[in-house]
Write an enzyme that holds these catalytic residues in place. Structure first.
Site, short mmCIF file in Angstrom:
data_model
loop_
_atom_site.label_atom_id
_atom_site.label_comp_id
_atom_site.label_asym_id
_atom_site.label_seq_id
_atom_site.Cartn_x
_atom_site.Cartn_y
_atom_site.Cartn_z
N HIS A 271 44.82 19.75 18.78
CA HIS A 271 45.87 18.65 18.74
C HIS A 271 46.96 18.95 19.74
O HIS A 271 47.33 20.17 19.89
CB HIS A 271 46.31 18.20 17.64
CG HIS A 271 45.38 17.69 16.56
ND1 HIS A 271 44.87 18.37 15.75
CD2 HIS A 271 45.21 16.37 16.28
CE1 HIS A 271 43.94 17.88 14.69
NE2 HIS A 271 44.31 16.49 15.13
N ASP B 96 49.17 21.00 17.68
CA ASP B 96 48.73 22.38 17.14
C ASP B 96 49.25 23.38 18.12
O ASP B 96 49.37 24.58 17.66
CB ASP B 96 47.20 22.46 17.09
CG ASP B 96 46.48 21.49 16.15
OD1 ASP B 96 47.04 21.04 15.38
OD2 ASP B 96 45.34 21.23 16.59
N MET C 171 37.15 20.24 23.54
CA MET C 171 37.97 18.94 23.16
C MET C 171 39.45 18.98 22.94
O MET C 171 39.73 20.19 22.48
CB MET C 171 36.96 18.55 21.92
CG MET C 171 37.62 17.26 21.25
SD MET C 171 39.02 17.59 20.25
CE MET C 171 37.87 17.51 18.73
N GLU D 207 36.80 8.61 16.46
CA GLU D 207 36.39 9.24 15.22
C GLU D 207 36.76 8.25 14.00
O GLU D 207 37.95 7.75 13.71
CB GLU D 207 37.30 10.58 15.00
CG GLU D 207 36.83 11.22 13.56
CD GLU D 207 37.25 12.59 13.58
OE1 GLU D 207 37.62 13.05 14.25
OE2 GLU D 207 37.35 13.02 12.28
N LYS E 270 37.06 6.95 10.04
CA LYS E 270 37.25 7.54 8.57
C LYS E 270 37.57 6.18 7.66
O LYS E 270 38.43 5.41 8.15
CB LYS E 270 38.31 8.35 8.70
CG LYS E 270 38.56 9.18 7.15
CD LYS E 270 39.69 10.20 7.66
CE LYS E 270 39.85 11.11 6.19
NZ LYS E 270 41.02 12.00 6.31
N GLU F 125 32.13 12.32 12.11
CA GLU F 125 32.52 13.09 11.12
C GLU F 125 31.74 13.14 9.68
O GLU F 125 31.87 12.05 8.93
CB GLU F 125 34.00 13.39 10.74
CG GLU F 125 34.27 14.78 9.83
CD GLU F 125 35.67 15.15 9.48
OE1 GLU F 125 36.33 15.11 10.28
OE2 GLU F 125 35.86 15.08 8.21
N HIS G 48 33.32 12.01 6.62
CA HIS G 48 33.89 10.77 6.48
C HIS G 48 33.05 9.68 6.26
O HIS G 48 33.22 8.65 5.47
CB HIS G 48 34.70 10.36 7.84
CG HIS G 48 35.82 11.26 8.29
ND1 HIS G 48 36.41 11.28 9.37
CD2 HIS G 48 36.42 12.29 7.56
CE1 HIS G 48 37.45 12.36 9.41
NE2 HIS G 48 37.49 12.70 8.14
N ASP H 97 31.90 16.14 14.55
CA ASP H 97 32.50 17.08 13.56
C ASP H 97 31.80 17.29 12.24
O ASP H 97 31.49 16.36 11.52
CB ASP H 97 33.75 16.16 13.03
CG ASP H 97 34.99 16.45 14.01
OD1 ASP H 97 34.94 16.91 15.27
OD2 ASP H 97 36.08 15.69 13.71
N ASP I 173 39.18 13.60 1.34
CA ASP I 173 38.48 14.32 2.66
C ASP I 173 38.33 15.74 2.15
O ASP I 173 39.56 16.39 2.44
CB ASP I 173 39.29 13.80 3.74
CG ASP I 173 38.34 14.27 5.00
OD1 ASP I 173 37.22 14.57 4.86
OD2 ASP I 173 39.14 14.40 6.22
N ASP J 207 36.61 18.27 3.63
CA ASP J 207 36.55 19.09 4.92
C ASP J 207 35.94 20.49 4.61
O ASP J 207 36.76 21.40 5.07
CB ASP J 207 37.70 19.09 5.65
CG ASP J 207 38.09 18.05 6.46
OD1 ASP J 207 37.16 17.01 6.77
OD2 ASP J 207 39.37 17.72 6.61
N ASP K 92 34.87 20.55 11.95
CA ASP K 92 36.10 20.25 11.43
C ASP K 92 36.36 20.33 10.17
O ASP K 92 36.13 19.45 9.26
CB ASP K 92 36.47 18.58 11.89
CG ASP K 92 37.74 18.18 11.72
OD1 ASP K 92 38.63 19.17 11.16
OD2 ASP K 92 38.02 17.06 11.78
#
Ligand code: GCO
Ligand code: MN
Ligand code: MN
Length: 389
Positions: free
Chosen positions: A56, A59, A90, A183, A185, A219, A222, A247, A257, A259, A289
Site C-alpha cells: 500500500h 506501507d 502489485m 477486491e 469482502k 481473496e 473473504h 490473494d 477475517d 488471513d 495476503d
C-alpha cells in the site's frame, strides 16, 4: 532440508509488506513483534525464495509526507527491491486507515472526501508507475455502512462507478499499462461492504466505461467469510477473463477475517484452487495476503509462515498434476461427468429448437444410475491426504 517444494522466483510468489511485515497487533492487543523496515522485509523475502513484494502507499510512505521525504523513501525502497532481485507485481492505496475515510472513500457522502480519495489514489498510481507495478488493487475497506438509514445503495454504487471511470481515464491520460483489480469482502471493517463478493465485482465491472482495464483480485478468506467456495469465485473470474491478481490465504468459516497461512485451513478448497489456477495456465502473481499468528516471532514469520505458504502451494500443485494427469483420476472424473460437461449445447435456430422439442431426451437417461461424485471426491481426498500417489 531443501527439496523440490522449496520456492524459486520462477514460481512467481509474492507477499505484501503488510503481511510478513505485520507486527501481531489486533483490535485487542499491542504488537508482539518489533518494528521492521520495508528494506529488511524485502531482503528476507528474497532469502526465502519469493519473487515479488507488494505494498500500500502507506506501507512505505507516511500519510502526508512532504515530496522530498517521499522521493527519498521511494528511491531507497526501489534500490532495495532491485538489489534483492525482486519485482513489485502489485501496489494498492490505503483508503481505510485515516479518520477522513471514516464514512467511506469513493462512496463517502461528503464530496470533499471523495475528491481526497481520488487525489490519494492518483498519487498512489504514480508510485505504482515508479515501481513498475502492472496491477493496482482497490479494496474498498470503508466503502460500506453499518446503518442504511441515510444511504440509498443505488447512489453509493453510482459514486463508486464514477470513481473507477475517473481513475481509468487518469491511467489512460498518463499512457500507463496499469490494470485495476477489485477486491471484494463481505464485511469488516464496516458492518456491510458494498460489492461484497467477487461475483458482485464482476457485474460492477460490466457497468464501467473501460471494463477491459478492470478485473478482480479475489481473496480466499473473504469468499469464505461469505460462506462461499473460493475456487468457484476464481473459476467465474477466469471464465470472464478477469483474474488479474489473487490473494491466497486461509480462513476457518464465516467469522472475522483471519488471513491465515495458505493451507492452514480448508485444504480441499486450497487444492481445488491450485488445481484450477494451474490447469488454466494463470500467469499472474501468486500473492499471499496473510499474516503469521500473533504468537510468533520473526524467525517463525519467514521460516514457517512465509515458506509454508509457498511450499503448500507447490505441494498442492504437484498433487494437481496427478489429479489432472493420472489415468485413475481421469477415469473417475470421466465417470462423474467431467467430459460430458465439456460437450457444448448447440446454438439456437428454429430447426434446432424443433429437433430438441421433437425427441424424447429423457427416455435415454438412466435416472437410476448414480453420478459417481462420491468416488471422484474420495479419490481427491486420498490424494490430498497423501494416500494415493
Ligand atoms: C483485508 C484485505 C487487505 C487488502 C489489501 C490490499 O482484509 O484487510 O484483504 O489485506 O487485500 O488492503 O488492497
Ligand atoms: Mn483479508
Ligand atoms: Mn486481500
Amino acid at each position: 532440508m531443501p527439496d523440490q517444494f522449496d520456492p524459486t522466483p520462477d514460481d512467481r510468489f509474492s507477499f505484501g509488506l503488510w503481511t510478513v511485515g505485520h507486527r501481531g497487533h489486533d483490535p485487542f492487543g499491542a504488537p508482539t513483534r518489533p518494528p521492521i523496515e520495508p528494506e529488511e522485509i524485502t531482503a528476507r523475502l528474497a532469502e526465502v525464495g519469493a519473487w515479488g513484494v507488494a505494498l500500500h502507499d502507506e506501507d512505505l510512505i507516511p500519510y502526508g509526507a512532504e515530496r522530498q521525504e517521499r522521493d527519498r523513501i521511494v528511491k531507497r525502497f526501489r534500490d532495495a527491491v532491485r538489489s534483492a532481485g525482486l519485482v513489485v507485481p502489485m501496489t494498492t492505496v490505503n483508503l481505510f486507515t485515516q479518520p477522513v475515510f471514516r464514512d467511506g472513500a469513493f462512496t463517502a457522502a461528503d464530496p470533499a472526501v471523495r475528491r481526497h480519495a481520488l487525489a490519494k489514489t492518483m498519487a498512489a498510481i504514480e508510485l505504482a508507475a515508479e515501481l513498475e507495478a502492472p496491477v493496482f488493487v482497490l479494496w474498498g475497506g470503508r466503502e460500506g455502512i453499518e446503518s442504511g438509514a441515510a444511504r440509498d445503495p443505488r447512489l453509493a454504487l453510482e459514486r463508486y462507478r464514477e470513481a473507477l471511470d475517473f481513475l481509468c481515464e487518469f491511467v489512460r491520460s498518463q499512457q500507463l499499462e496499469l490494470r485495476f483489480a477489485l477486491e471484494a469482502k463481505p464485511n469488516e471493517p464496516r458492518g456491510h461492504l458494498y460489492l461484497p463478493t467477487t461475483g458482485h465485482m464482476l457485474h460492477f465491472i460490466s457497468t464501467l466505461a473501460h471494463p477491459e482495464m478492470v478485473g478482480v483480485n479475489p481473496e480466499m478468506a473473504h469468499e469464505a467469510m461469505a460462506g462461499l467456495s473460493f475456487h468457484q469465485a476464481v473459476g467465474q473470474a477466469l471464465w470472464a477473463g478477469k483474474l488479474f491478481h489473487i490473494d491466497l490465504n486461509a480462513q476457518y468459516g464465516p467469522r472475522y477475517d483471519q488471513d491465515f497461512r495458505f493451507g492452514a485451513e480448508d485444504l480441499k478448497e486450497a487444492f481445488l484452487t491450485v488445481a484450477l489456477l494451474e490447469r488454466a495456465g494463470y500467469q499472474g502473481a501468486r500473492h499471499f495476503d496473510c499474516r503469521a499468528y500473533r504468537s510468533e516471532d520473526d524467525a517463525d514469520v519467514y521460516a514457517s509462515f512465509a515458506l509454508g505458504c509457498m511450499r503448500n502451494y507447490k505441494i498442492l500443485a504437484s498433487k494437481a498434476r496427478v489429479f489432472d494427469g493420472d489415468p485413475e483420476f481421469l477415469e473417475a472424473r470421466r465417470e462423474a461427468g467431467a467430459e460430458q460437461l465439456s460437450e457444448p449445447t448447440p446454438p439456437y435456430s428454429q430447426q434446432e429448437a424443433d429437433r430438441i422439442r421433437a425427441a424424447d431426451h429423457a427416455a435415454g437417461i438412466d435416472v437410476g444410475r448414480g453420478r459417481r461424485h462420491e468416488r471422484a471426491d474420495q479419490l481427491m481426498v486420498e490424494l490430498i491426504l497423501g494416500a494415493a500417489e
